[in-house]
Design a protein around this motif. Structure first.
Motif, PDB file in Angstrom:
ATOM      1  N   THR A 182       7.727 -32.229 -73.191  1.00 53.33           N
ATOM      2  CA  THR A 182       8.752 -31.263 -73.594  1.00 53.33           C
ATOM      3  C   THR A 182       8.456 -30.725 -74.986  1.00 53.33           C
ATOM      4  N   TYR A 183       7.949 -31.573 -75.879  1.00 56.04           N
ATOM      5  CA  TYR A 183       7.379 -31.083 -77.133  1.00 56.04           C
ATOM      6  C   TYR A 183       5.947 -30.665 -76.859  1.00 56.04           C
ATOM      7  N   ASP A 184       5.567 -29.475 -77.320  1.00 55.55           N
ATOM      8  CA  ASP A 184       4.153 -29.131 -77.219  1.00 55.55           C
ATOM      9  C   ASP A 184       3.418 -29.715 -78.429  1.00 55.55           C
ATOM     10  N   THR A 185       2.142 -29.459 -78.551  1.00 58.50           N
ATOM     11  CA  THR A 185       1.345 -30.102 -79.597  1.00 58.50           C
ATOM     12  C   THR A 185       1.662 -29.606 -81.000  1.00 58.50           C
ATOM     13  N   GLU A 186       2.474 -28.554 -81.105  1.00 60.36           N
ATOM     14  CA  GLU A 186       2.904 -28.069 -82.419  1.00 60.36           C
ATOM     15  C   GLU A 186       4.372 -28.392 -82.707  1.00 60.36           C
ATOM     16  N   GLY A 187       5.027 -29.082 -81.781  1.00 65.57           N
ATOM     17  CA  GLY A 187       6.405 -29.486 -82.003  1.00 65.57           C
ATOM     18  C   GLY A 187       7.439 -28.516 -81.479  1.00 65.57           C
ATOM     19  N   ARG A 188       7.006 -27.519 -80.698  1.00 61.13           N
ATOM     20  CA  ARG A 188       7.972 -26.618 -80.065  1.00 61.13           C
ATOM     21  C   ARG A 188       8.618 -27.303 -78.856  1.00 61.13           C
ATOM     22  N   PHE A 189       9.693 -26.694 -78.378  1.00 64.08           N
ATOM     23  CA  PHE A 189      10.424 -27.207 -77.211  1.00 64.08           C
ATOM     24  C   PHE A 189      10.069 -26.351 -76.008  1.00 64.08           C
ATOM     25  N   ASP A 190       9.542 -26.990 -74.952  1.00 67.94           N
ATOM     26  CA  ASP A 190       9.137 -26.282 -73.741  1.00 67.94           C
ATOM     27  C   ASP A 190      10.237 -26.418 -72.679  1.00 67.94           C
ATOM     28  N   PRO A 191      11.004 -25.341 -72.428  1.00 70.10           N
ATOM     29  CA  PRO A 191      12.123 -25.445 -71.473  1.00 70.10           C
ATOM     30  C   PRO A 191      11.695 -25.825 -70.061  1.00 70.10           C
ATOM     31  N   SER A 192      10.525 -25.367 -69.623  1.00 71.73           N
ATOM     32  CA  SER A 192      10.093 -25.666 -68.254  1.00 71.73           C
ATOM     33  C   SER A 192       9.764 -27.148 -68.094  1.00 71.73           C
ATOM     34  N   LYS A 193       9.187 -27.756 -69.122  1.00 67.77           N
ATOM     35  CA  LYS A 193       8.889 -29.191 -69.061  1.00 67.77           C
ATOM     36  C   LYS A 193      10.174 -30.015 -69.103  1.00 67.77           C
ATOM     37  N   PHE A 194      11.118 -29.559 -69.910  1.00 66.08           N
ATOM     38  CA  PHE A 194      12.406 -30.256 -69.972  1.00 66.08           C
ATOM     39  C   PHE A 194      13.114 -30.188 -68.627  1.00 66.08           C
ATOM     40  N   ASP A 195      13.110 -29.006 -68.008  1.00 67.51           N
ATOM     41  CA  ASP A 195      13.766 -28.857 -66.711  1.00 67.51           C
ATOM     42  C   ASP A 195      13.089 -29.730 -65.658  1.00 67.51           C
ATOM     43  N   ALA A 196      11.771 -29.898 -65.756  1.00 68.91           N
ATOM     44  CA  ALA A 196      11.037 -30.695 -64.775  1.00 68.91           C
ATOM     45  C   ALA A 196      11.428 -32.164 -64.811  1.00 68.91           C
ATOM     46  N   VAL A 197      11.903 -32.646 -65.957  1.00 69.65           N
ATOM     47  CA  VAL A 197      12.368 -34.037 -66.032  1.00 69.65           C
ATOM     48  C   VAL A 197      13.427 -34.295 -64.964  1.00 69.65           C
ATOM     49  N   PHE A 198      14.328 -33.329 -64.775  1.00 64.83           N
ATOM     50  CA  PHE A 198      15.445 -33.525 -63.848  1.00 64.83           C
ATOM     51  C   PHE A 198      15.135 -33.006 -62.451  1.00 64.83           C
ATOM     52  N   SER A 199      14.359 -31.936 -62.331  1.00 68.13           N
ATOM     53  CA  SER A 199      14.017 -31.459 -60.989  1.00 68.13           C
ATOM     54  C   SER A 199      13.098 -32.450 -60.271  1.00 68.13           C
ATOM     55  N   LYS A 200      12.250 -33.144 -61.024  1.00 68.49           N
ATOM     56  CA  LYS A 200      11.326 -34.101 -60.418  1.00 68.49           C
ATOM     57  C   LYS A 200      11.979 -35.454 -60.143  1.00 68.49           C
ATOM     58  N   TYR A 201      12.802 -35.910 -61.070  1.00 68.21           N
ATOM     59  CA  TYR A 201      13.244 -37.302 -61.003  1.00 68.21           C
ATOM     60  C   TYR A 201      14.750 -37.476 -60.814  1.00 68.21           C
ATOM     61  N   GLY A 202      15.541 -36.421 -61.023  1.00 70.28           N
ATOM     62  CA  GLY A 202      16.984 -36.541 -60.847  1.00 70.28           C
ATOM     63  C   GLY A 202      17.390 -36.385 -59.396  1.00 70.28           C
ATOM     64  N   ARG A 203      17.178 -37.385 -58.590  1.00 70.98           N
ATOM     65  CA  ARG A 203      17.420 -37.279 -57.138  1.00 70.98           C
ATOM     66  C   ARG A 203      18.856 -37.628 -56.772  1.00 70.98           C
ATOM     67  N   THR A 204      19.466 -38.547 -57.513  1.00 77.19           N
ATOM     68  CA  THR A 204      20.850 -38.920 -57.224  1.00 77.19           C
ATOM     69  C   THR A 204      21.813 -37.852 -57.739  1.00 77.19           C
ATOM     70  N   HIS A 205      21.552 -37.374 -58.951  1.00 76.65           N
ATOM     71  CA  HIS A 205      22.361 -36.324 -59.571  1.00 76.65           C
ATOM     72  C   HIS A 205      21.392 -35.292 -60.167  1.00 76.65           C
ATOM     73  N   PRO A 206      21.611 -34.006 -59.924  1.00 74.81           N
ATOM     74  CA  PRO A 206      20.637 -33.004 -60.372  1.00 74.81           C
ATOM     75  C   PRO A 206      20.524 -32.881 -61.881  1.00 74.81           C
ATOM     76  N   ASN A 207      21.560 -33.287 -62.629  1.00 69.64           N
ATOM     77  CA  ASN A 207      21.548 -33.132 -64.079  1.00 69.64           C
ATOM     78  C   ASN A 207      21.728 -34.463 -64.811  1.00 69.64           C
ATOM     79  N   ALA A 208      21.218 -35.524 -64.208  1.00 67.30           N
ATOM     80  CA  ALA A 208      21.314 -36.839 -64.837  1.00 67.30           C
ATOM     81  C   ALA A 208      20.243 -37.745 -64.242  1.00 67.30           C
ATOM     82  N   LEU A 209      19.966 -38.833 -64.960  1.00 67.36           N
ATOM     83  CA  LEU A 209      18.996 -39.821 -64.499  1.00 67.36           C
ATOM     84  C   LEU A 209      19.644 -41.192 -64.449  1.00 67.36           C
ATOM     85  N   THR A 210      19.416 -41.911 -63.356  1.00 68.13           N
ATOM     86  CA  THR A 210      19.791 -43.314 -63.305  1.00 68.13           C
ATOM     87  C   THR A 210      18.696 -44.127 -64.002  1.00 68.13           C
ATOM     88  N   LYS A 211      18.942 -45.405 -64.180  1.00 66.44           N
ATOM     89  CA  LYS A 211      17.939 -46.241 -64.829  1.00 66.44           C
ATOM     90  C   LYS A 211      16.671 -46.319 -63.983  1.00 66.44           C
TER      91      LYS A 211
END
Length: 278
Positions: A182-211
């Motif tokens: 989500t941080y690129d190599t210069e410290g910027r915020f990449d929205p597509s990488k952040f969104d992928a955290v939840f689209s890839k792994y948030g299976r129980t809830h689309p906008n949250a992660l279980t342990k």
């Protein structure tokens, strides 16, 4: 058509012009039965696969899905933001917060710069961890590990800092591997990488992660033989989960977004101060 011309020629030679005209007229007539029966529609154009996010022979791409509609939800999600941590719910970043000209990664680190001089010493890291609710033992251990890990890469020259200081202006040099990117190599915020955290792994809830989903993400982000990155990522995310999960044991999307720009730390500090004063 050649056959009809031969018939016409034969009829003319036979001295029968009316018969020749009859043959010529029939040859020009449209026969719908013959024409329609011989017609076949053109084949459909081939399907454009250039935008597919799933490969049939790579099941992992079906298991860890991307959000194909992100560009409709957020302008230019592929464009890494230098100053703001944006997502579809916060297209302008954290409302009412001044980035002070710092990159999103610098904002994250600046919370631990308790005196605002641009340098973070181990005792400041300890104070910041205590401020957000960490216990004495965890705060002491993490303050040593964080400064030990980040001090040397962020120094302006080749000499190490004897006090294990971290320079905020060079914090991007301390970015480790096996993370969400989500941080690129210069410290910027990449929205597509952040969104992928939840689209890839948030299976129980689309906008949250279980342990368990958090553990799956940590495993999925691992780079080969990057043992230090594995440990750093696990330490960061598990500490975040212990501090900021909700009453249902979920790590909410907004909580994670606040981690990246440091606004979560400010909220946690305010909550802890209110608890102490009450």
């Amino acid at each position: 058509m050649t056959l009809y011309l031969q018939l016409v020629s034969t009829s003319l030679h036979a001295g029968s012009p009316r018969l020749a005209l009859l043959h010529l007229r029939r040859s020009c007539e449209f026969n719908p039965r013959v024409s329609m029966s011989s017609y076949s529609p053109p084949p459909p154009p081939p399907r454009d696969q250039s935008m597919d996010t799933e490969a049939p022979n790579a099941p992992i791409t079906r298991e860890r899905r991307l959000n194909p509609d992100l560009q409709e939800q957020l302008p230019k999600p592929y464009l890494a933001r230098a100053l703001e941590a944006v997502d579809p719910s916060h297209p302008q970043g954290t409302k009412g917060r001044d980035p002070r000209g710092m990159s999103v990664l610098q904002q994250h680190a600046a919370f631990f710069d308790r005196n605002g001089d641009g340098v973070i010493y181990p005792w400041e890291t300890f104070q910041g961890l205590r401020a957000i609710g960490c216990g004495l033992t965890v705060s002491f251990a993490f303050s040593i590990l964080i400064n030990l890990f980040l001090s040397y890469p962020t120094q302006p020259g080749w000499l190490p800092s004897p006090l294990l200081s971290i320079r905020i202006d060079n914090i991007h040099k301390g970015k480790h591997g096996s993370d969400s990117e989500t941080y690129d190599t210069e410290g910027r915020f990449d929205p597509s990488k952040f969104d992928a955290v939840f689209s890839k792994y948030g299976r129980t809830h689309p906008n949250a992660l279980t342990k368990d989903e958090l553990s799956s993400m940590l495993q999925g982000n691992r780079n080969t033989y990057d043992f230090l990155g594995w440990l750093a990522a696990a330490g960061e995310w598990l500490l975040l989960y212990s501090l900021a999960k909700d009453k249902d044991g979920l790590l909410q999307r907004e909580t994670v977004r606040g981690l990246f720009d440091g606004s979560l730390f400010e909220r946690l500090e305010d909550d802890n101060n209110k608890k102490k004063s009450s």
